[in-house]
Design a protein around this motif. Sequence first.
Motif, PDB file in Angstrom:
ATOM      1  N   PRO A   1       5.450  32.793  11.814  1.00 27.48           N
ATOM      2  CA  PRO A   1       5.918  33.974  12.581  1.00 27.48           C
ATOM      3  C   PRO A   1       5.525  35.260  11.877  1.00 27.48           C
ATOM      4  O   PRO A   1       6.369  36.107  11.569  1.00 27.48           O
ATOM      5  CB  PRO A   1       7.438  33.772  12.607  1.00 27.48           C
ATOM      6  CG  PRO A   1       7.735  33.043  11.330  1.00 27.48           C
ATOM      7  CD  PRO A   1       6.556  32.137  11.100  1.00 27.48           C
ATOM      8  N   ARG A   2       4.239  35.419  11.622  1.00 25.13           N
ATOM      9  CA  ARG A   2       3.776  36.535  10.803  1.00 25.13           C
ATOM     10  C   ARG A   2       4.058  37.892  11.450  1.00 25.13           C
ATOM     11  O   ARG A   2       4.467  38.830  10.765  1.00 25.13           O
ATOM     12  CB  ARG A   2       2.280  36.379  10.525  1.00 25.13           C
ATOM     13  CG  ARG A   2       1.691  37.536   9.747  1.00 25.13           C
ATOM     14  CD  ARG A   2       0.361  37.186   9.158  1.00 25.13           C
ATOM     15  NE  ARG A   2      -0.259  38.335   8.507  1.00 25.13           N
ATOM     16  CZ  ARG A   2      -1.257  38.256   7.663  1.00 25.13           C
ATOM     17  NH1 ARG A   2      -1.753  37.084   7.339  1.00 25.13           N
ATOM     18  NH2 ARG A   2      -1.776  39.331   7.112  1.00 25.13           N
ATOM     19  N   ALA A   3       3.835  37.983  12.752  1.00 21.72           N
ATOM     20  CA  ALA A   3       4.039  39.278  13.422  1.00 21.72           C
ATOM     21  C   ALA A   3       5.474  39.752  13.261  1.00 21.72           C
ATOM     22  O   ALA A   3       5.729  40.936  13.000  1.00 21.72           O
ATOM     23  CB  ALA A   3       3.671  39.161  14.898  1.00 21.72           C
ATOM     24  N   LEU A   4       6.439  38.831  13.414  1.00 25.19           N
ATOM     25  CA  LEU A   4       7.844  39.204  13.256  1.00 25.19           C
ATOM     26  C   LEU A   4       8.121  39.664  11.829  1.00 25.19           C
ATOM     27  O   LEU A   4       8.769  40.696  11.613  1.00 25.19           O
ATOM     28  CB  LEU A   4       8.741  38.013  13.613  1.00 25.19           C
ATOM     29  CG  LEU A   4      10.246  38.227  13.414  1.00 25.19           C
ATOM     30  CD1 LEU A   4      10.768  39.312  14.349  1.00 25.19           C
ATOM     31  CD2 LEU A   4      11.002  36.922  13.621  1.00 25.19           C
ATOM     32  N   VAL A   5       7.613  38.907  10.864  1.00 25.29           N
ATOM     33  CA  VAL A   5       7.859  39.244   9.460  1.00 25.29           C
ATOM     34  C   VAL A   5       7.222  40.584   9.106  1.00 25.29           C
ATOM     35  O   VAL A   5       7.820  41.418   8.408  1.00 25.29           O
ATOM     36  CB  VAL A   5       7.320  38.122   8.539  1.00 25.29           C
ATOM     37  CG1 VAL A   5       7.460  38.515   7.074  1.00 25.29           C
ATOM     38  CG2 VAL A   5       8.068  36.815   8.804  1.00 25.29           C
ATOM     39  N   GLU A   6       6.021  40.840   9.609  1.00 28.40           N
ATOM     40  CA  GLU A   6       5.362  42.127   9.348  1.00 28.40           C
ATOM     41  C   GLU A   6       6.126  43.280   9.989  1.00 28.40           C
ATOM     42  O   GLU A   6       6.143  44.392   9.457  1.00 28.40           O
ATOM     43  CB  GLU A   6       3.921  42.091   9.854  1.00 28.40           C
ATOM     44  CG  GLU A   6       2.995  41.257   8.977  1.00 28.40           C
ATOM     45  CD  GLU A   6       1.558  41.248   9.464  1.00 28.40           C
ATOM     46  OE1 GLU A   6       0.649  41.327   8.624  1.00 28.40           O
ATOM     47  OE2 GLU A   6       1.351  41.163  10.699  1.00 28.40           O
ATOM     48  N   SER A   7       6.779  43.002  11.127  1.00 26.78           N
ATOM     49  CA  SER A   7       7.559  44.071  11.766  1.00 26.78           C
ATOM     50  C   SER A   7       8.753  44.491  10.915  1.00 26.78           C
ATOM     51  O   SER A   7       9.282  45.585  11.089  1.00 26.78           O
ATOM     52  CB  SER A   7       8.038  43.606  13.152  1.00 26.78           C
ATOM     53  OG  SER A   7       9.101  42.664  13.041  1.00 26.78           O
ATOM     54  N   PHE A   8       9.160  43.617   9.986  1.00 26.33           N
ATOM     55  CA  PHE A   8      10.251  43.960   9.066  1.00 26.33           C
ATOM     56  C   PHE A   8       9.771  44.860   7.931  1.00 26.33           C
ATOM     57  O   PHE A   8      10.570  45.335   7.134  1.00 26.33           O
ATOM     58  CB  PHE A   8      10.864  42.705   8.463  1.00 26.33           C
ATOM     59  CG  PHE A   8      11.453  41.736   9.449  1.00 26.33           C
ATOM     60  CD1 PHE A   8      11.808  42.147  10.730  1.00 26.33           C
ATOM     61  CD2 PHE A   8      11.658  40.412   9.101  1.00 26.33           C
ATOM     62  CE1 PHE A   8      12.361  41.236  11.639  1.00 26.33           C
ATOM     63  CE2 PHE A   8      12.208  39.507  10.000  1.00 26.33           C
ATOM     64  CZ  PHE A   8      12.553  39.924  11.274  1.00 26.33           C
ATOM     65  N   GLY A   9       8.431  45.047   7.854  1.00 25.48           N
ATOM     66  CA  GLY A   9       7.864  45.882   6.797  1.00 25.48           C
ATOM     67  C   GLY A   9       7.227  45.086   5.675  1.00 25.48           C
ATOM     68  O   GLY A   9       6.644  45.661   4.744  1.00 25.48           O
ATOM     69  N   ILE A  10       7.306  43.773   5.732  1.00 19.46           N
ATOM     70  CA  ILE A  10       6.741  42.929   4.667  1.00 19.46           C
ATOM     71  C   ILE A  10       5.231  42.835   4.832  1.00 19.46           C
ATOM     72  O   ILE A  10       4.719  42.612   5.935  1.00 19.46           O
ATOM     73  CB  ILE A  10       7.384  41.529   4.688  1.00 19.46           C
ATOM     74  CG1 ILE A  10       8.853  41.636   4.279  1.00 19.46           C
ATOM     75  CG2 ILE A  10       6.648  40.563   3.764  1.00 19.46           C
ATOM     76  CD1 ILE A  10       9.599  40.326   4.272  1.00 19.46           C
TER      77      ILE A  10
ATOM     78  N   ALA B   1       9.743  28.113   2.552  1.00 20.26           N
ATOM     79  CA  ALA B   1       8.389  27.907   3.055  1.00 20.26           C
ATOM     80  C   ALA B   1       7.655  29.208   3.333  1.00 20.26           C
ATOM     81  O   ALA B   1       6.445  29.309   3.124  1.00 20.26           O
ATOM     82  CB  ALA B   1       8.426  27.049   4.311  1.00 20.26           C
ATOM     83  N   LEU B   2       8.377  30.224   3.815  1.00 24.50           N
ATOM     84  CA  LEU B   2       7.737  31.509   4.093  1.00 24.50           C
ATOM     85  C   LEU B   2       7.157  32.118   2.824  1.00 24.50           C
ATOM     86  O   LEU B   2       6.161  32.843   2.864  1.00 24.50           O
ATOM     87  CB  LEU B   2       8.754  32.470   4.724  1.00 24.50           C
ATOM     88  CG  LEU B   2       8.221  33.844   5.144  1.00 24.50           C
ATOM     89  CD1 LEU B   2       7.131  33.712   6.195  1.00 24.50           C
ATOM     90  CD2 LEU B   2       9.354  34.724   5.665  1.00 24.50           C
ATOM     91  N   GLY B   3       7.745  31.801   1.678  1.00 26.53           N
ATOM     92  CA  GLY B   3       7.241  32.292   0.401  1.00 26.53           C
ATOM     93  C   GLY B   3       6.283  31.337  -0.275  1.00 26.53           C
ATOM     94  O   GLY B   3       5.888  31.562  -1.419  1.00 26.53           O
ATOM     95  N   GLY B   4       5.900  30.268   0.423  1.00 30.31           N
ATOM     96  CA  GLY B   4       4.925  29.331  -0.138  1.00 30.31           C
ATOM     97  C   GLY B   4       5.537  28.112  -0.793  1.00 30.31           C
ATOM     98  O   GLY B   4       4.831  27.333  -1.429  1.00 30.31           O
ATOM     99  N   TYR B   5       6.841  27.906  -0.632  1.00 34.96           N
ATOM    100  CA  TYR B   5       7.525  26.767  -1.244  1.00 34.96           C
ATOM    101  C   TYR B   5       8.210  25.945  -0.153  1.00 34.96           C
ATOM    102  O   TYR B   5       9.390  26.132   0.135  1.00 34.96           O
ATOM    103  CB  TYR B   5       8.548  27.248  -2.273  1.00 34.96           C
ATOM    104  CG  TYR B   5       7.941  27.493  -3.626  1.00 34.96           C
ATOM    105  CD1 TYR B   5       8.206  26.663  -4.699  1.00 34.96           C
ATOM    106  CD2 TYR B   5       7.071  28.562  -3.831  1.00 34.96           C
ATOM    107  CE1 TYR B   5       7.637  26.884  -5.940  1.00 34.96           C
ATOM    108  CE2 TYR B   5       6.492  28.793  -5.054  1.00 34.96           C
ATOM    109  CZ  TYR B   5       6.782  27.950  -6.113  1.00 34.96           C
ATOM    110  OH  TYR B   5       6.199  28.174  -7.332  1.00 34.96           O
TER     111      TYR B   5
ATOM    112  N   GLY C   1      14.967  33.406   4.912  1.00 36.25           N
ATOM    113  CA  GLY C   1      14.667  31.991   4.729  1.00 36.25           C
ATOM    114  C   GLY C   1      14.344  31.352   6.055  1.00 36.25           C
ATOM    115  O   GLY C   1      14.809  30.256   6.367  1.00 36.25           O
ATOM    116  N   ILE C   2      13.523  32.040   6.861  1.00 33.96           N
ATOM    117  CA  ILE C   2      13.315  31.628   8.256  1.00 33.96           C
ATOM    118  C   ILE C   2      12.273  30.542   8.432  1.00 33.96           C
ATOM    119  O   ILE C   2      12.038  30.089   9.545  1.00 33.96           O
ATOM    120  CB  ILE C   2      12.941  32.840   9.134  1.00 33.96           C
ATOM    121  CG1 ILE C   2      11.652  33.495   8.634  1.00 33.96           C
ATOM    122  CG2 ILE C   2      14.068  33.848   9.165  1.00 33.96           C
ATOM    123  CD1 ILE C   2      11.176  34.651   9.503  1.00 33.96           C
ATOM    124  N   GLY C   3      11.621  30.101   7.372  1.00 39.82           N
ATOM    125  CA  GLY C   3      10.633  29.035   7.525  1.00 39.82           C
ATOM    126  C   GLY C   3       9.363  29.516   8.193  1.00 39.82           C
ATOM    127  O   GLY C   3       9.183  30.712   8.459  1.00 39.82           O
TER     128      GLY C   3
END
Length: 794
Positions: free
Chosen positions: A258-267, A296-300, A124-126
């Motif tokens: 923070p897309r790069a960080l989220v992608e590094s988690f495998g998402i 917000a990260l999920g579009g809400y 839920g990191i926004g």
Amino acid sequence: MTQQYKIVVIGAGPGGISAAAHAAELDISHVLLEASPKIANTIQKYQKGKHVMAEPSILPLRSPVAFDAGKREAILEEWEKGLAAKGANIQYNAAVSGIEGQEGDFSITLVNGDVIKAEFIILGIGVQGNPRKLGVEGDDAEFVQYTLDNPDDHKNESIVVVGAGDAAIENAVVLAQNNTVYIVNRRDEFARAKEGNLNLITAAIDKEEVECFYNTNPHRVDLTPGQDKPGTFTLKTASGEVTIPVDRIIARLGAIPPRALVESFGIEFPNSDANSIPVLSSQYESNVKGMYVIGALGGYPLIKQAMNQGYEVVEYILGNDINPADHPLLEAKLAALPFDMEVDEILSMMQQQIPVFAPLSALVFRELMLDSTVHVFEPKAEIFQKNDYTNSFYTILQGNVSIEIGPKPIISGQGNFFGEMSLISGRRRSATILAGDDCIVIETPRRTMIKLINSVEAVKRVLDETFIMRTIQGKFAPNLPIEILQPIVSKAQLHQYSPNEVLFKEGDEADCLHVIRSGSVTVSKRVGDKDIPMTYVAANNVVGEMGILGNTTRSATITATVKTETISIDSDSFNDLLAQSPTLRETMELEVQKRHLQNTQLENDKDTGDILSFLMQQGLGEATDVLLINEDACVGCDNCETACAATHEGTSRLNRKAGPTFAHVHVPTSCRHCEDPSCMTDCPPDAIKRGGLGGEVYINDSCIGCGNCERNCPYGVIQMAYPKEKNSNFWSKMFFNVGEKPGDNQVKAGDNIKKAVKCDMCKDVEGGAACVRACPTGAANRISPENFIEVVNL
């Protein structure tokens, strides 16, 4: 020592707070990791005393932590108390640097080197990340900032706020209490704002507390040492450049996620679009099994939605099959459908069968469906009629529709969409649509679709490509199959023009034609030492084909009258089209002959060209119906105004004396009933409507008096007025001097508010426009643009 938990929640925003509190009250092993020293870091950065809204208002709150609309400080205090009361386990200053592993065995590494083990992860990191910059020369000046802490720190300043979202609106409104404030909106409406903020900004603009620049982009920031203000801000508006001396520029343009960080988690993300969101299941699970994304990260981005998701995701992790908070609302909306399926199954089936909605996440599609209406039509039922002024967007879930255009109807089946022509151009419907057998369609409001087009590139691309295909097919080759047209469509280009910008000049090489997608243009020719307007061309029409057919240079200059978008087809592609459709050349040549004759007549009559030029300058080319007065015949009796007041509860909707005059032609201040009305752009209660085939623009009783339409109207034909006492009969007063003159009666007192009033073409009055019927000399008449040239010639 490694810590072990069943659930690790990353990010103590609204969603994370709700998830941790719910895990705590269920006595589930958990920890809430927050990178900053306090909860809700984004809300902590809100301006001091900011009012935080609880929207969507129709959505119930489902969370163990309370949340009601109120000031930032009160909400944060309530959340801290709620977390403490539930015994939530929180670690502050716990920034996450990496995640490895799989469901049941995740390893979370913190920046300080600590490792935390988890069976499940809730992100839920926004999306705050780094703020988006202005992106223009000088945007690094000291007086340019991207947040606002305490608005009370700024008094008697000249401040420009850039942005059209909630943060920009809230900053502008609160700063306007003590400063001169301007707000810059790149578009023509505040499409992304919550309804409450939309009402706030429109009211502030109406009261002239904030000045708004619509359809405007930042152009340049300059330092002005030694001057009263530290700098200037140059804006590129629809009518040219404007430079404002400023003390401060506040850009609220969102943030780079923070897309790069989220992608590094495998998402994984569905595309490279910087604004795209991860693909999630209806239960918020990402492609990484056991890793969930909320908020917000999920579009809400709305607080209430995120808090509901925080509660629900814990239930999903526990294997409980609960329905989302919006389930009852969607269930009622889908109740009429003939499917023995659950809500989630129906929504999934809709996305599978309607390609334009396929790129949306399940969560975004739920939100779209909350705004949409599902229709189950009987065969042959009319969905809308040609020349209607509706502008919603339709998708076909089941069955088919018949598009009644040309001698042979076009059948469009399941998965296709229609209505996009009016959605994009703002013009009347170009065809009648009839329902076929077993026809079920989804109707989505224009505002919702515009928001979707602006935020999801894949949807915009599909609509653009389809619009070009259908335009070429409908205008030039209705009988040619799509596979033949595809090469031509692929070479067609979209262009945007500002008001008064030239598409091409008389004498230029004729290398393409333009189909006007939205907006309008004037056609002018050089006669002597001046340009004389020949005619006006609205959206969904073609210009430039005359030069291509004759392989000649341009015979006229084409200029955008308003912000205009066109589709251009180069000469080679158009010649290929002519070769494929033998009857097309004959049809086009007949049209060219007609235009040549019309232009020749106008060139030989300077007075006619001058009058037409005058009419176009008054915006009459945008009109569907306009009141003109022949001043040679007008005796100044003002019966037109008095009759209007008598017909409309004491308030006249026209001003005979006001308005410009050329020769004997007078254009009084009265509504033009524009093809694409500016007054309808930002109406919070959706009170401004179009009627029937007449296209009259009128305001219904749901008007809340915000004054936005009055401000948006470029012709000053809308006024704010209190309701008045019942009027005496106009004819009794005129013939027998009995009773009170309409319009002179007293304003009602009490709780009444001023509401918008404007000409409605006397749509409910037998006999038509009262102003025309009351004119004793026949000086007043209402005409439409297609009759302008004929009237001018007479």
